[in-house]
Write a protein that holds these residues in place. Structure first.
Motif, short mmCIF file in Angstrom:
data_model
loop_
_atom_site.label_atom_id
_atom_site.label_comp_id
_atom_site.label_asym_id
_atom_site.label_seq_id
_atom_site.Cartn_x
_atom_site.Cartn_y
_atom_site.Cartn_z
N SER A 286 0.81 -1.22 0.00
CA SER A 286 0.00 0.00 0.00
C SER A 286 0.85 1.27 0.00
CB SER A 286 -0.94 0.00 1.21
OG SER A 286 -1.91 -1.02 1.10
N ARG A 290 0.96 4.21 -2.88
CA ARG A 290 0.66 5.63 -2.62
C ARG A 290 1.81 6.51 -3.13
NH1 ARG A 290 -1.50 4.10 2.76
NH2 ARG A 290 0.50 4.73 3.67
N GLU A 294 1.74 9.58 -6.16
CA GLU A 294 2.26 10.92 -5.92
C GLU A 294 3.43 11.23 -6.86
OE1 GLU A 294 3.12 14.68 -4.58
OE2 GLU A 294 1.30 13.44 -4.42
N TYR A 357 -4.85 2.80 -0.02
CA TYR A 357 -4.15 3.69 -0.93
C TYR A 357 -5.14 4.53 -1.74
CZ TYR A 357 -4.86 -0.26 -4.24
OH TYR A 357 -5.41 -1.28 -5.00
N PRO A 376 -7.40 7.30 -5.36
CA PRO A 376 -6.08 7.61 -4.79
C PRO A 376 -5.92 9.10 -4.50
CG PRO A 376 -5.86 6.12 -6.64
CD PRO A 376 -7.29 6.58 -6.64
N THR A 377 -5.13 9.39 -3.50
CA THR A 377 -4.87 10.77 -3.11
C THR A 377 -3.40 11.11 -3.32
OG1 THR A 377 -4.50 10.06 -0.82
CG2 THR A 377 -6.72 10.79 -1.40
N GLY A 381 2.83 11.17 -1.02
CA GLY A 381 2.80 9.72 -0.87
C GLY A 381 2.33 9.25 0.48
N PHE A 383 -0.59 8.93 3.75
CA PHE A 383 -2.01 8.75 3.95
C PHE A 383 -2.64 10.10 4.31
CE2 PHE A 383 -5.73 7.95 6.62
CZ PHE A 383 -6.45 7.08 5.81
#
Length: 445
Positions: A286, A290, A294, A357, A376-377, A381, A383
């Motif tokens: 995960s 992430r 990013e 993620y 995804p955000t 990278g 949370f």
């Protein structure tokens, strides 16, 4: 608790009393309590604190759609020694908007669906001997570890994968998109000495534990061996492998285009059945996932991906708050809302910090299409504790694409997931019966 049926069927099971409920409903205390019970105004309460906001506009429709789904069927013998074999199937489907536009969303013709899927799907299947089914000369513990490794290297049912999932696993685990990838895997528990010292040098698929010198596989990094014994593996092992294969399936085209035709990614939407998360020890992937989203964003490539949850606590919560929500709006719950209103936890922990993620959001496109999505955000990278629309990668283009891939066959359905499910599904009947006959035939040889 009643007595169960005898294993040789000589004696029947003990039956529950057909009159046992009378004493319960005649109890004065029970009657008094039931009269005091009331239905809480859940819809109004949660709806009043959920903050719906308009969906963004001005996005561009993404023309190429990839979707993935997986299915599992465990065949268990109800009699001693309770043999169990798990079959797992996963699929990756590629379709474009021109092909989707030719499908009737209300009554899709079976032949049209067949033609759409015929040249556009990749399949992967495997099987695990969970309990009391053995491979000659191997314990179930070692056999399942080896099967997992060889399965990730599988060419697929149509010989099209050709080890692509293994390349994708290494691409994620070693973060090979970086100019300077990881020199070795993050340390994990050795399946032999059980010490948290096992690792592999860059790009290696197998090697030896630096402590005990036992052979280890890259797939051991998932730690599934930690819940197995020499002759027993729970059903969760097969279920976790399915989650891994689905994740590797959907990231395989991402890896390919990133390494070969990066510009194509700007026109793609990747759709996964289920949440964008990996539970427990699987979560080792995960964090690098992430970081990839990013990193890609920093290079000017906003990867568009969604996961759709069709069951579970978030889906159930949507049924409570969705009817009163305005059309064309979304609601992104923060950690406090998730813990208190959805998970009903009295805790200060952060939900999904290690496993997710993607951020959760509720979307209402129209009165018949309400859905729980994960997107995804992008925030170094890391949370995102309290995400907003600005954190959701490529949200505008995703929103512009969603109306084009809706299906009217089911409530809140997306056509790419519906089609992927048709390919991957192992239904209880007749699939389970066919697999049971197949398993019994193999064991009889």
């Amino acid at each position: 608790m009643p007595y169960q049926r005898g294993h040789d069927n000589r004696l029947p099971p003990e039956r529950a009393s057909k009159l046992g409920h009378l004493e319960v409903i005649q109890s004065e205390l029970v009657q008094k309590l039931c009269k005091s019970f009331n239905d809480p105004e859940i819809v109004e309460h949660t709806g009043s604190i959920s903050k719906w906001e308009p969906l963004p506009t001005g996005g561009e429709e993404l023309k190429i759609v990839f979707s993935t789904d997986g299915s599992i069927q465990v065949i268990e013998n109800p009699n001693p020694p309770f043999k169990a074999i798990a079959f797992v199937k996963s699929a990756l489907l590629r379709i474009d908007q021109f092909a989707i536009s030719k499908i009737d969303k209300d009554n899709p013709h079976p032949f049209a669906l067949r033609d759409l899927m015929k040249e556009s799907a990749l399949y992967h299947s495997t099987a695990f001997p969970l309990r009391n089914v053995y491979i000659e000369g191997k314990s179930n513990y070692d056999a399942i570890r080896e099967i997992m490794f060889e399965s990730v290297k599988d060419k697929g049912l149509n010989n099209s994968l050709d080890g692509a999932m293994m390349e994708t696993l290494k691409w994620i685990a070693y973060e090979k998109w970086l100019d300077t990838p990881k020199s070795e895997l993050e340390k994990f528990g050795c399946p032999h000495c059980e010490k948290n010292v096992a690792t592999l040098p860059f790009d290696e698929e197998k090697g030896n534990c630096p402590e005990c010198k036992g052979e280890i596989y890259i797939t051991d990094m998932f730690g599934l061996h930690q819940c197995m014994t020499d002759d027993f593996a729970p059903n969760q092992v097969a279920s976790d492998y399915m989650s891994v294969s689905e994740t590797l399936m959907i990231f395989t085209p991402i890896r390919y285009f990133w390494d070969n035709k990066r510009e194509v990614l700007k026109n793609c939407l990747f759709v996964k059945d289920g949440p964008l998360s990996l539970r427990a020890t699987l979560a080792k992937l995960s964090a690098p996932i992430r970081r990839f989203f990013e990193f890609a964003k920093s290079k000017g490539f906003d990867i568009a991906m969604i996961g759709q949850e069709k069951t579970g606590q978030f889906y159930d919560h949507l049924q409570l708050i969705g009817n009163s929500a305005p059309v064309g709006h979304c609601f992104i719950p923060d950690n406090k809302y998730i813990q208190e209103q959805i998970k009903h936890n009295n805790t200060t922990t952060v939900y999904g910090a290690d496993t997710n993620y993607g951020a959760k959001l509720f979307v209402k496109i129209n009165d018949y299409h309400k859905m729980v999505l994960n997107i995804p955000t992008g925030q170094r990278g890391e949370f995102v504790l309290n995400p907003s629309q600005q954190h959701l990668i490529n949200f505008k283009n995703i929103v512009a694409t969603l109306p084009k891939i809706l299906s009217n066959k089911f409530e809140g359905a997306l056509l790419p997931i519906e089609l992927a499910n048709k390919i991957a599904s192992l239904s209880t009947y007749p699939s389970a019966k066919a697999l049971e006959l197949f398993a019994n035939e193999l064991k009889g040889k």
